[in-house]
Design an enzyme around this catalytic site. Structure first.
Site, PDB file in Angstrom:
ATOM      1  N   GLU A 106      52.444 -25.492 -21.936  1.00 34.13           N
ATOM      2  CA  GLU A 106      51.632 -24.817 -22.939  1.00 34.13           C
ATOM      3  C   GLU A 106      52.224 -25.014 -24.317  1.00 34.13           C
ATOM      4  O   GLU A 106      53.428 -25.113 -24.472  1.00 34.13           O
ATOM      5  CB  GLU A 106      51.653 -23.314 -22.672  1.00 34.13           C
ATOM      6  N   CYS A 119      54.194 -23.173 -31.600  1.00 36.84           N
ATOM      7  CA  CYS A 119      55.154 -22.742 -30.597  1.00 36.84           C
ATOM      8  C   CYS A 119      55.114 -23.776 -29.474  1.00 36.84           C
ATOM      9  O   CYS A 119      54.055 -24.017 -28.895  1.00 36.84           O
ATOM     10  CB  CYS A 119      54.755 -21.358 -30.083  1.00 36.84           C
ATOM     11  N   CYS A 126      61.106 -22.886 -15.983  1.00 41.39           N
ATOM     12  CA  CYS A 126      62.348 -22.432 -16.612  1.00 41.39           C
ATOM     13  C   CYS A 126      63.290 -21.969 -15.512  1.00 41.39           C
ATOM     14  O   CYS A 126      62.864 -21.367 -14.526  1.00 41.39           O
ATOM     15  CB  CYS A 126      62.061 -21.279 -17.573  1.00 41.39           C
ATOM     16  N   CYS A 130      64.258 -14.885 -16.194  1.00 47.05           N
ATOM     17  CA  CYS A 130      64.008 -13.564 -16.806  1.00 47.05           C
ATOM     18  C   CYS A 130      62.871 -12.905 -16.025  1.00 47.05           C
ATOM     19  O   CYS A 130      61.809 -13.498 -15.832  1.00 47.05           O
ATOM     20  CB  CYS A 130      63.648 -13.712 -18.282  1.00 47.05           C
ATOM     21  N   CYS A 133      59.096 -12.702 -17.243  1.00 42.24           N
ATOM     22  CA  CYS A 133      58.505 -13.855 -17.925  1.00 42.24           C
ATOM     23  C   CYS A 133      57.756 -14.735 -16.929  1.00 42.24           C
ATOM     24  O   CYS A 133      58.268 -15.043 -15.850  1.00 42.24           O
ATOM     25  CB  CYS A 133      59.612 -14.652 -18.612  1.00 42.24           C
ATOM     26  N   CYS A 349      54.447 -16.828 -23.465  1.00 39.40           N
ATOM     27  CA  CYS A 349      55.148 -17.844 -22.726  1.00 39.40           C
ATOM     28  C   CYS A 349      54.778 -17.968 -21.235  1.00 39.40           C
ATOM     29  O   CYS A 349      55.010 -17.061 -20.455  1.00 39.40           O
ATOM     30  CB  CYS A 349      56.595 -17.412 -22.904  1.00 39.40           C
TER      31      CYS A 349
HETATM   32  N1  SAH Z   1      64.075 -19.421 -23.105  1.00 37.39           N
HETATM   33  C1  SAH Z   1      63.999 -19.048 -24.480  1.00 37.39           C
HETATM   34  C2  SAH Z   1      62.675 -19.304 -25.153  1.00 37.39           C
HETATM   35  C3  SAH Z   1      61.396 -19.007 -24.446  1.00 37.39           C
HETATM   36  S1  SAH Z   1      60.589 -17.469 -24.449  1.00 37.39           S
HETATM   37  C4  SAH Z   1      64.408 -17.613 -24.666  1.00 37.39           C
HETATM   38  O1  SAH Z   1      64.686 -16.940 -23.671  1.00 37.39           O
HETATM   39  O2  SAH Z   1      64.501 -17.168 -25.796  1.00 37.39           O
HETATM   40  C5  SAH Z   1      60.452 -16.811 -26.063  1.00 37.39           C
HETATM   41  C6  SAH Z   1      60.547 -15.289 -26.051  1.00 37.39           C
HETATM   42  O3  SAH Z   1      59.399 -14.715 -25.383  1.00 37.39           O
HETATM   43  C7  SAH Z   1      61.774 -14.791 -25.300  1.00 37.39           C
HETATM   44  O4  SAH Z   1      62.403 -13.775 -26.037  1.00 37.39           O
HETATM   45  C8  SAH Z   1      61.168 -14.252 -24.023  1.00 37.39           C
HETATM   46  O5  SAH Z   1      61.985 -13.301 -23.417  1.00 37.39           O
HETATM   47  C9  SAH Z   1      59.838 -13.689 -24.512  1.00 37.39           C
HETATM   48  N2  SAH Z   1      58.853 -13.430 -23.463  1.00 37.39           N
HETATM   49  C10 SAH Z   1      58.704 -14.052 -22.279  1.00 37.39           C
HETATM   50  N3  SAH Z   1      57.690 -13.514 -21.575  1.00 37.39           N
HETATM   51  C11 SAH Z   1      57.174 -12.517 -22.322  1.00 37.39           C
HETATM   52  C12 SAH Z   1      56.106 -11.580 -22.131  1.00 37.39           C
HETATM   53  N4  SAH Z   1      55.375 -11.583 -21.042  1.00 37.39           N
HETATM   54  N5  SAH Z   1      55.869 -10.689 -23.128  1.00 37.39           N
HETATM   55  C13 SAH Z   1      56.601 -10.699 -24.267  1.00 37.39           C
HETATM   56  N6  SAH Z   1      57.607 -11.567 -24.494  1.00 37.39           N
HETATM   57  C14 SAH Z   1      57.907 -12.464 -23.534  1.00 37.39           C
END
Ligand code: SAH
Length: 361
Positions: A106, A119, A126, A130, A133, A349
């Site tokens: 995406e 973005c 990944c 997390c 995510c 994301c």
């Molecule tokens: N791996 C990197 C970049 C990708 S995600 C990182 O961890 O920073 C970019 C941001 O979006 C990160 O802070 C991630 O935790 C957040 N993110 C992921 N899923 C999300 C969601 N469902 N709602 C809000 N933020 C989210």
């Protein structure tokens, strides 16, 4: 504790045809040389692609016709197809791109005043895991190539009218950018080319889960980029629950690496904190975060959770969010709430890829 090198394991791609002209390693200059073409032609072709938005070699009208045909036979410009293109009322546009091997990633175009921010993703899936995510649910499939990263930029730039240009890049799409620095750094270098997209390094943000060796490598390669570190919790127990790679790293090492980046770059750091309702959004959590920030010249970017279908996490209530922000502000922390953009088009994301995959099954 030292970071486990496994986090930086490189997943190689064999998927993309060798000669992707958007990839700086495509061999274009040598190929031109073999045909007795002047060296400046490589730059002219790049200028057509990056600066003038040519969609095909046929568009490059100042190249000899035979050369255009030969280029077309030996090189590909586009290795992706647009599987889904969504537009939200606020001007956000999101592309689900299908890669040459059928994988999907995406990327998003955000419009905000004069800003045209993209973005982009750095990996398919990944490995960081997390728990809230969508990108990491099925783990990492592979690293994107430099050409695939550049292609996202050009696909998104092509959505703009001719008199508008991209202004900012955030590497906050799918994947952990610091686990694919070898491919990402050349792509970000391309993005700065004044003859191409011409995006200054100061307008490029790399967001990381917080991998200290990767942060140090980024600082050594180019500390001009803006670094954002995803914290989501200010104590190790909670952070390890939410961000499992934290177990082998620990907050102290993440913060120390962030501080080193700050010392090298002199640029204010951003710390991201996704607010999950009832999990990390209490006034005590905010007080812990304020203590962790201490006297750092940093910005805390609070991101209300964007609900992912099938996941147990909840968005924070308005009251919880306001309390959280009040505690931080009262403690003198610079804080901003990331405005929700494109929520209806699954702009967070990994969400669109997942929604599309689920719809297909
Ligand atoms: N791996 C990197 C970049 C990708 S995600 C990182 O961890 O920073 C970019 C941001 O979006 C990160 O802070 C991630 O935790 C957040 N993110 C992921 N899923 C999300 C969601 N469902 N709602 C809000 N933020 C989210």
């Amino acid at each position: 504790m030292a970071a486990d090198p496994a986090f930086l394991t490189v997943v190689e791609s064999t998927a993309v045809p060798q000669r992707h002209v958007l990839d700086p390693s495509s061999g274009l200059a040598a190929w031109l040389g073999q045909r007795g073409q002047p060296a400046w032609r490589a730059a002219a072709i790049r200028r057509w692609l990056h600066g003038r938005r040519a969609a095909s070699f046929a568009d490059m009208t100042d190249l000899p016709r035979d050369l255009r045909a030969d280029l077309d036979a030996d090189f590909r410009i586009w290795t992706t197809t647009i599987a889904v293109h969504k537009r939200a009322e606020d001007g956000t546009e999101k592309l689900l791109l299908q890669l040459a091997d059928g994988q999907r990633i995406e990327c998003v175009l955000l419009r905000d005043g004069d800003r045209r921010t993209v973005c982009i993703s750095s990996q398919v899936g990944c490995a960081m895991g997390c728990v809230f995510c969508a990108s990491g649910i099925d783990g990492v499939v592979r690293n994107l190539t430099t050409g695939e990263i550049v292609e996202q930029l050009l696909r998104l730039a092509a959505l703009l009218p001719a008199d508008e240009r991209l202004s900012h890049i955030v590497v906050m799409g799918m994947g952990e950018p610091l686990a694919n620095l070898d491919r990402l750094l050349p792509a970000l270098a391309e993005a700065q080319d004044p003859q191409g997209l011409g995006i200054s390094q100061r307008r490029i943000t790399v967001s990381t889960v917080g991998l200290p060796p990767g942060i140090d490598r980024l600082a050594a390669a180019n500390p001009g980029y803006h670094l954002a570190v995803s914290l989501h919790a200010a104590d190790d127990d909670l952070r390890t629950r939410l961000v499992p790679v934290n177990k082998a790293i620990g907050l102290a090492d993440v913060m120390a690496a962030a501080d080193r980046y700050w010392e090298t770059s002199g640029r204010r750091l951003t710390f991201e904190y996704v607010l999950l309702g009832g999990v990390n959004d209490s006034p005590d959590h905010a007080a812990d975060l304020a203590r962790l920030m201490g006297h750092r010249a940093a910005l805390v970017n609070v991101i209300p959770y964007n609900a992912v279908a099938g996941m147990p996490w909840k968005e924070p209530t308005q009251a919880a969010r306001e309390r959280f922000l009040d505690v931080l502000r009262d403690a003198g922390v610079n804080v901003q709430v990331r405005r929700r953009k494109g929520a209806r088009i699954d702009a967070a994301c990994g969400q669109l890829r997942r929604a599309a995959a689920q719809a297909a099954t």
